[in-house]
Scaffold this motif. Structure first.
Motif, mmCIF file in Angstrom:
data_model
loop_
_atom_site.group_PDB
_atom_site.id
_atom_site.type_symbol
_atom_site.label_atom_id
_atom_site.label_comp_id
_atom_site.label_asym_id
_atom_site.label_seq_id
_atom_site.Cartn_x
_atom_site.Cartn_y
_atom_site.Cartn_z
ATOM 1 N N LEU A 114 0.823 -1.200 0.000
ATOM 2 C CA LEU A 114 0.000 0.000 0.000
ATOM 3 C C LEU A 114 0.861 1.255 0.000
ATOM 4 C CD1 LEU A 114 -2.637 -0.977 2.719
ATOM 5 C CD2 LEU A 114 -2.976 -0.904 0.251
ATOM 6 N N PRO A 115 0.345 2.338 -0.566
ATOM 7 C CA PRO A 115 1.070 3.604 -0.473
ATOM 8 C C PRO A 115 0.983 4.145 0.966
ATOM 9 C CG PRO A 115 -1.063 3.947 -1.524
ATOM 10 C CD PRO A 115 -0.900 2.458 -1.336
ATOM 11 N N ALA A 116 1.889 5.045 1.290
ATOM 12 C CA ALA A 116 1.860 5.659 2.614
ATOM 13 C C ALA A 116 0.493 6.297 2.845
ATOM 14 C CB ALA A 116 2.961 6.706 2.732
ATOM 15 N N GLY A 117 -0.021 6.130 4.040
ATOM 16 C CA GLY A 117 -1.323 6.702 4.352
ATOM 17 C C GLY A 117 -1.954 6.025 5.544
ATOM 18 N N ASP A 118 -3.203 6.385 5.802
ATOM 19 C CA ASP A 118 -3.909 5.906 6.981
ATOM 20 C C ASP A 118 -4.103 4.390 7.001
ATOM 21 O OD1 ASP A 118 -4.106 8.482 7.948
ATOM 22 O OD2 ASP A 118 -6.162 8.776 7.242
ATOM 23 N N GLU A 119 -4.469 3.812 5.863
ATOM 24 C CA GLU A 119 -4.707 2.366 5.829
ATOM 25 C C GLU A 119 -3.421 1.597 6.109
ATOM 26 O OE1 GLU A 119 -6.622 -1.136 2.996
ATOM 27 O OE2 GLU A 119 -6.385 0.878 2.184
ATOM 28 N N ARG A 120 -2.327 2.018 5.485
ATOM 29 C CA ARG A 120 -1.030 1.367 5.706
ATOM 30 C C ARG A 120 -0.611 1.511 7.171
ATOM 31 N NH1 ARG A 120 4.926 2.727 4.331
ATOM 32 N NH2 ARG A 120 5.733 0.624 4.079
ATOM 33 N N ASN A 121 -0.750 2.714 7.722
ATOM 34 C CA ASN A 121 -0.385 2.939 9.121
ATOM 35 C C ASN A 121 -1.222 2.085 10.062
ATOM 36 O OD1 ASN A 121 1.536 4.805 8.339
ATOM 37 N ND2 ASN A 121 0.214 6.565 8.702
ATOM 38 N N ALA A 122 -2.493 1.937 9.768
ATOM 39 C CA ALA A 122 -3.372 1.123 10.611
ATOM 40 C C ALA A 122 -2.941 -0.345 10.588
ATOM 41 C CB ALA A 122 -4.822 1.261 10.162
ATOM 42 N N LEU A 123 -2.569 -0.848 9.423
ATOM 43 C CA LEU A 123 -2.114 -2.234 9.324
ATOM 44 C C LEU A 123 -0.814 -2.445 10.098
ATOM 45 C CD1 LEU A 123 -2.841 -3.016 5.563
ATOM 46 C CD2 LEU A 123 -4.040 -3.938 7.552
ATOM 47 N N LEU A 124 0.101 -1.511 9.985
ATOM 48 C CA LEU A 124 1.371 -1.627 10.701
ATOM 49 C C LEU A 124 1.165 -1.516 12.203
ATOM 50 C CD1 LEU A 124 3.702 0.406 8.334
ATOM 51 C CD2 LEU A 124 3.603 -2.085 8.617
ATOM 52 N N ARG A 125 0.256 -0.655 12.628
ATOM 53 C CA ARG A 125 -0.057 -0.510 14.052
ATOM 54 C C ARG A 125 -0.665 -1.810 14.595
ATOM 55 N NH1 ARG A 125 -1.513 4.316 13.780
ATOM 56 N NH2 ARG A 125 -3.668 4.029 13.184
ATOM 57 N N LYS A 126 -1.561 -2.425 13.822
ATOM 58 C CA LYS A 126 -2.165 -3.694 14.234
ATOM 59 C C LYS A 126 -1.100 -4.785 14.327
ATOM 60 C CE LYS A 126 -5.328 -6.804 15.021
ATOM 61 N NZ LYS A 126 -5.410 -7.187 16.418
ATOM 62 N N ALA A 127 -0.170 -4.804 13.386
ATOM 63 C CA ALA A 127 0.915 -5.791 13.431
ATOM 64 C C ALA A 127 1.749 -5.593 14.692
ATOM 65 C CB ALA A 127 1.787 -5.683 12.179
ATOM 66 N N GLU A 128 2.036 -4.355 15.058
ATOM 67 C CA GLU A 128 2.791 -4.079 16.286
ATOM 68 C C GLU A 128 2.024 -4.550 17.516
ATOM 69 O OE1 GLU A 128 3.882 0.026 16.604
ATOM 70 O OE2 GLU A 128 5.225 -0.071 14.880
ATOM 71 N N GLN A 129 0.728 -4.300 17.538
ATOM 72 C CA GLN A 129 -0.088 -4.732 18.675
ATOM 73 C C GLN A 129 -0.092 -6.255 18.789
ATOM 74 O OE1 GLN A 129 -3.791 -2.848 17.699
ATOM 75 N NE2 GLN A 129 -3.215 -0.913 18.644
ATOM 76 N N ASP A 130 -0.182 -6.928 17.662
ATOM 77 C CA ASP A 130 -0.171 -8.387 17.672
ATOM 78 C C ASP A 130 1.194 -8.927 18.095
ATOM 79 O OD1 ASP A 130 -2.803 -8.343 16.920
ATOM 80 O OD2 ASP A 130 -2.450 -8.963 14.844
ATOM 81 N N GLU A 131 2.260 -8.217 17.751
ATOM 82 C CA GLU A 131 3.587 -8.622 18.208
ATOM 83 C C GLU A 131 3.699 -8.493 19.731
ATOM 84 O OE1 GLU A 131 5.966 -6.142 15.704
ATOM 85 O OE2 GLU A 131 6.056 -7.650 14.128
ATOM 86 N N ILE A 132 3.075 -7.483 20.287
ATOM 87 C CA ILE A 132 3.036 -7.349 21.741
ATOM 88 C C ILE A 132 2.318 -8.556 22.339
ATOM 89 C CG2 ILE A 132 2.037 -6.036 23.665
ATOM 90 C CD1 ILE A 132 2.489 -3.503 21.919
ATOM 91 N N ALA A 133 1.219 -8.945 21.727
ATOM 92 C CA ALA A 133 0.474 -10.116 22.206
ATOM 93 C C ALA A 133 1.351 -11.363 22.172
ATOM 94 C CB ALA A 133 -0.787 -10.327 21.376
ATOM 95 N N LEU A 134 2.140 -11.540 21.127
ATOM 96 C CA LEU A 134 3.040 -12.695 21.045
ATOM 97 C C LEU A 134 4.061 -12.670 22.175
ATOM 98 C CD1 LEU A 134 3.893 -13.240 17.269
ATOM 99 C CD2 LEU A 134 2.688 -14.777 18.814
#
Length: 73
Positions: free
Chosen positions: A24-44
């Motif tokens: 995805l190009p830089a923007g809100d959708e891309r940032n949201a996906l990366l933020r969710k990935a970070e949150q899931d990494e915290i869960a791991l």
């Protein structure tokens, strides 16, 4: 459900989120996906800690930093 299957699915989900974000190009959708990935990494990390039977120290280095970063966004 056993721990291994849950961890494997979560790891796969994180990988999928990051791959989708890369396309995805830089923007809100891309940032949201990366933020969710970070949150899931915290869960791991937390799953690893909780199931370590005291062999791992609490992930103090991770929790306050992430909580602060997530509040800023």
């Amino acid at each position: 459900m056993n721990k291994a299957s849950h961890v494997d699915r979560l790891s796969d989900h994180i990988k999928g989120l990051r791959e989708k974000a890369e396309g995805l190009p830089a923007g809100d959708e891309r940032n949201a996906l990366l933020r969710k990935a970070e949150q899931d990494e915290i869960a791991l990390r937390l799953i690893d800690w909780i199931t370590s039977s005291g062999r791992l120290p609490p992930p103090e280095d991770l929790i306050p930093i992430r909580r602060h970063r997530l509040r800023q966004k």
